[in-house]
Write a protein that holds these residues in place. Structure first.
Motif, PDB file in Angstrom:
ATOM      1  N   GLU A 191       0.810  -1.219   0.000  1.00 25.18           N
ATOM      2  CA  GLU A 191       0.000   0.000   0.000  1.00 25.18           C
ATOM      3  C   GLU A 191       0.843   1.268   0.000  1.00 25.18           C
ATOM      4  O   GLU A 191       0.343   2.351  -0.341  1.00 25.18           O
ATOM      5  CB  GLU A 191      -0.910   0.041   1.241  1.00 25.18           C
ATOM      6  CG  GLU A 191      -1.878  -1.098   1.373  1.00 25.18           C
ATOM      7  CD  GLU A 191      -1.287  -2.298   2.099  1.00 25.18           C
ATOM      8  OE1 GLU A 191      -0.102  -2.210   2.524  1.00 25.18           O
ATOM      9  OE2 GLU A 191      -1.990  -3.313   2.227  1.00 25.18           O
ATOM     10  N   TYR A 194       0.822   3.848  -2.913  1.00 28.34           N
ATOM     11  CA  TYR A 194      -0.495   4.455  -3.088  1.00 28.34           C
ATOM     12  C   TYR A 194      -0.751   5.506  -2.001  1.00 28.34           C
ATOM     13  O   TYR A 194      -1.283   6.580  -2.275  1.00 28.34           O
ATOM     14  CB  TYR A 194      -1.576   3.373  -3.050  1.00 28.34           C
ATOM     15  CG  TYR A 194      -1.476   2.375  -4.183  1.00 28.34           C
ATOM     16  CD1 TYR A 194      -2.105   2.621  -5.403  1.00 28.34           C
ATOM     17  CD2 TYR A 194      -0.752   1.198  -4.040  1.00 28.34           C
ATOM     18  CE1 TYR A 194      -2.009   1.710  -6.452  1.00 28.34           C
ATOM     19  CE2 TYR A 194      -0.651   0.284  -5.081  1.00 28.34           C
ATOM     20  CZ  TYR A 194      -1.274   0.543  -6.280  1.00 28.34           C
ATOM     21  OH  TYR A 194      -1.173  -0.362  -7.319  1.00 28.34           O
ATOM     22  N   LYS A 195      -0.354   5.163  -0.770  1.00 24.36           N
ATOM     23  CA  LYS A 195      -0.504   6.127   0.322  1.00 24.36           C
ATOM     24  C   LYS A 195       0.386   7.348   0.096  1.00 24.36           C
ATOM     25  O   LYS A 195      -0.031   8.493   0.338  1.00 24.36           O
ATOM     26  CB  LYS A 195      -0.159   5.464   1.658  1.00 24.36           C
ATOM     27  CG  LYS A 195      -1.141   4.400   2.103  1.00 24.36           C
ATOM     28  CD  LYS A 195      -0.742   3.821   3.455  1.00 24.36           C
ATOM     29  CE  LYS A 195      -1.709   2.753   3.919  1.00 24.36           C
ATOM     30  NZ  LYS A 195      -1.359   2.203   5.244  1.00 24.36           N
ATOM     31  N   LEU A 200      -0.737  10.194   2.434  1.00 20.88           N
ATOM     32  CA  LEU A 200      -1.207   9.451   3.595  1.00 20.88           C
ATOM     33  C   LEU A 200      -0.155   8.464   4.111  1.00 20.88           C
ATOM     34  O   LEU A 200      -0.486   7.485   4.782  1.00 20.88           O
ATOM     35  CB  LEU A 200      -2.492   8.684   3.242  1.00 20.88           C
ATOM     36  CG  LEU A 200      -3.679   9.541   2.790  1.00 20.88           C
ATOM     37  CD1 LEU A 200      -4.851   8.659   2.387  1.00 20.88           C
ATOM     38  CD2 LEU A 200      -4.097  10.509   3.892  1.00 20.88           C
ATOM     39  N   ARG A 203      -0.104   6.226   7.588  1.00 23.95           N
ATOM     40  CA  ARG A 203      -1.409   6.184   8.239  1.00 23.95           C
ATOM     41  C   ARG A 203      -2.121   4.843   7.975  1.00 23.95           C
ATOM     42  O   ARG A 203      -1.860   4.172   6.978  1.00 23.95           O
ATOM     43  CB  ARG A 203      -2.286   7.341   7.768  1.00 23.95           C
ATOM     44  CG  ARG A 203      -1.741   8.698   8.207  1.00 23.95           C
ATOM     45  CD  ARG A 203      -2.741   9.808   8.041  1.00 23.95           C
ATOM     46  NE  ARG A 203      -2.246  11.042   8.633  1.00 23.95           N
ATOM     47  CZ  ARG A 203      -2.918  12.179   8.683  1.00 23.95           C
ATOM     48  NH1 ARG A 203      -4.141  12.244   8.164  1.00 23.95           N
ATOM     49  NH2 ARG A 203      -2.407  13.255   9.260  1.00 23.95           N
ATOM     50  N   VAL A 205      -5.392   3.419   6.845  1.00 26.60           N
ATOM     51  CA  VAL A 205      -6.460   4.011   6.049  1.00 26.60           C
ATOM     52  C   VAL A 205      -7.708   3.125   6.066  1.00 26.60           C
ATOM     53  O   VAL A 205      -7.659   1.949   5.698  1.00 26.60           O
ATOM     54  CB  VAL A 205      -6.000   4.245   4.590  1.00 26.60           C
ATOM     55  CG1 VAL A 205      -7.140   4.829   3.760  1.00 26.60           C
ATOM     56  CG2 VAL A 205      -4.798   5.196   4.567  1.00 26.60           C
ATOM     57  N   ALA A 278      -4.624   2.311  -1.473  1.00 27.81           N
ATOM     58  CA  ALA A 278      -4.155   2.906  -0.217  1.00 27.81           C
ATOM     59  C   ALA A 278      -4.939   2.395   0.993  1.00 27.81           C
ATOM     60  O   ALA A 278      -4.543   2.664   2.137  1.00 27.81           O
ATOM     61  CB  ALA A 278      -4.269   4.430  -0.290  1.00 27.81           C
ATOM     62  N   ASP A 280      -6.153   0.178   3.965  1.00 30.64           N
ATOM     63  CA  ASP A 280      -5.783  -0.958   4.809  1.00 30.64           C
ATOM     64  C   ASP A 280      -7.019  -1.797   5.113  1.00 30.64           C
ATOM     65  O   ASP A 280      -6.945  -3.028   5.138  1.00 30.64           O
ATOM     66  CB  ASP A 280      -5.169  -0.459   6.126  1.00 30.64           C
ATOM     67  CG  ASP A 280      -3.817   0.193   5.911  1.00 30.64           C
ATOM     68  OD1 ASP A 280      -2.848  -0.541   5.635  1.00 30.64           O
ATOM     69  OD2 ASP A 280      -3.730   1.431   6.003  1.00 30.64           O
TER      70      ASP A 280
END
Length: 385
Positions: A191, A194-195, A200, A203, A205, A278, A280
């Protein structure tokens, strides 16, 4: 095979996605497809709605609007008949809409098999949520459309049972849930990129895709952000828009977590995976009892850990503890407990995410699989003529 795809939708929203994906899949399967729908529809932007339809709904009595819906068949039938004469299709494939009977009329006149795709029991839906001024007329039109088709495709077994109860033989019905295009959605194993692209990084998500309504219960996610107090660095990412969004923004500001809520607005189909990648934890907080949520299949294809309600149309696809965490429908506590469990249990999150993707692949939950099933039924019907 030549397939004439007929519809009456007036807005480019989730319905349009289904049309676009099915038409593309049928064409990839080698069929020649022509689409017949309301004039000016293709010129709309994604997320747009027919201004005329919206104005009519707002300004005229409900009974008059419903009679206009039925009267639309006169105009639409002529358009459909011209397309049939010009295109000479082997079958008509129609997306069901309440009071839309043009396909049934064309089947009777031209003797062309009619395949009907049903995504919702619209008589029951409009009776429950929007109201019907002429309920007996609407019920008659729905029964006429369902029973007048040579074969019906329902998106869930739950919906299929309703259609059988309305008088359609089970042998004339198939279940084709929504699906994915593997060229657009694929498994995400990391991820982080993408984050990073969304600002982000680092974090956890909690993600939701779609048209956010109050009954989705996303206000509970905002409360989770506030209660977390930064311990797990949570962020809620809503990919879409909807009537609940203004209230969610206000709630987040009041609770001091406005910087932990992102609402993207309408996102193009080709870009959605860049947001899902992104996530989770992928959220399906609530869903109507007969629906086949498009977001569910996109989450599965991308290999996300899913939280969803434990109800029949969902358990047709997911199994609790195997490829998702399911909670009692309508239970806000059950929903938040499932999300919190995945926030803290990284191993479970990874296992469910991997299993969700594996289930999507093993069951071939794709538009291409749906197109193959439609093609097979169409070929049989043509052979039996």
């Amino acid at each position: 095979m030549k397939i004439l795809y007929h519809h009456r939708i007036g807005s480019k929203d989730g319905q349009y996605v289904h049309i676009e994906e099915m038409v593309a899949a049928l064409r990839r399967a080698g069929h020649i497809v022509e689409v017949v729908g309301p004039e000016g529809f293709e010129a709309q932007d994604f997320g747009g709605e027919s201004g005329l339809v919206a104005a009519l709904k707002a300004r005229i009595p409900g009974a008059a609007y419903e009679l206009l819906e039925l009267g639309y068949n006169s105009l639409d039938y002529r358009r459909l008949a011209r397309a049939i004469v010009r295109f000479q299709p082997d079958v008509i494939y129609e997306r069901y809409n309440l009071s839309l009977l043009s396909g049934v009329l064309a089947r009777q006149r031209f003797g062309i098999p009619l395949l009907l795709e049903v995504n919702a029991p619209l008589y029951a839906e409009r009776s429950a949520y929007g109201g019907l001024a002429l309920p007996r007329l609407a019920r008659w039109a729905e029964s006429r459309a369902w029973q007048g088709a040579d074969h019906v495709f329902a998106v869930t077994e739950v919906l299929a049972a309703r259609i059988v109860a309305a008088g359609v033989p089970r042998a004339r019905l198939s279940v084709t849930p929504n699906g994915i295009d593997a060229q657009r959605f694929h498994r995400v194993t990391d991820e982080a990129p993408y984050k990073q692209a969304l600002g982000l990084a680092g974090r956890t998500v909690l993600g939701f895709v779609g048209f956010a309504r109050e009954w989705h219960g996303l206000d509970g996610v905002v409360e989770m952000l506030a209660a977390d107090a930064g311990v797990h660095d949570l962020h809620c990412l809503i990919v879409g828009d909807g009537p609940a969004c203004e209230g969610l923004r206000a709630q987040a500001a009041t609770r001091g977590v406005a910087d932990r809520l992102t609402i993207t607005g309408i996102v193009g189909r080709n870009d959605i995976m860049q947001y899902i990648g992104a996530f989770d934890i992928a959220l399906v907080p609530a869903v109507v009892a007969y629906a086949s949520p498009l977001k569910l299949f996109e989450y599965m294809a991308c290999g996300r850990a899913i939280v969803a309600p434990d109800q029949p149309n969902i358990t047709e696809i997911l199994t609790d503890g195997q490829d998702a965490l399911l909670f009692a429908p309508g239970s806000r506590t059950g929903f938040t407990d499932a999300v919190r469990r995945l926030i803290t249990d990284h191993a479970l999150r990874a296992r469910l995410a991997e299993a969700a993707h594996a289930s999507c692949v093993a069951r071939d939950l794709s538009w291409s699989a749906n197109a193959r099933q439609v093609g097979s039924v169409a070929e049989r019907l043509c052979a039996d003529r």
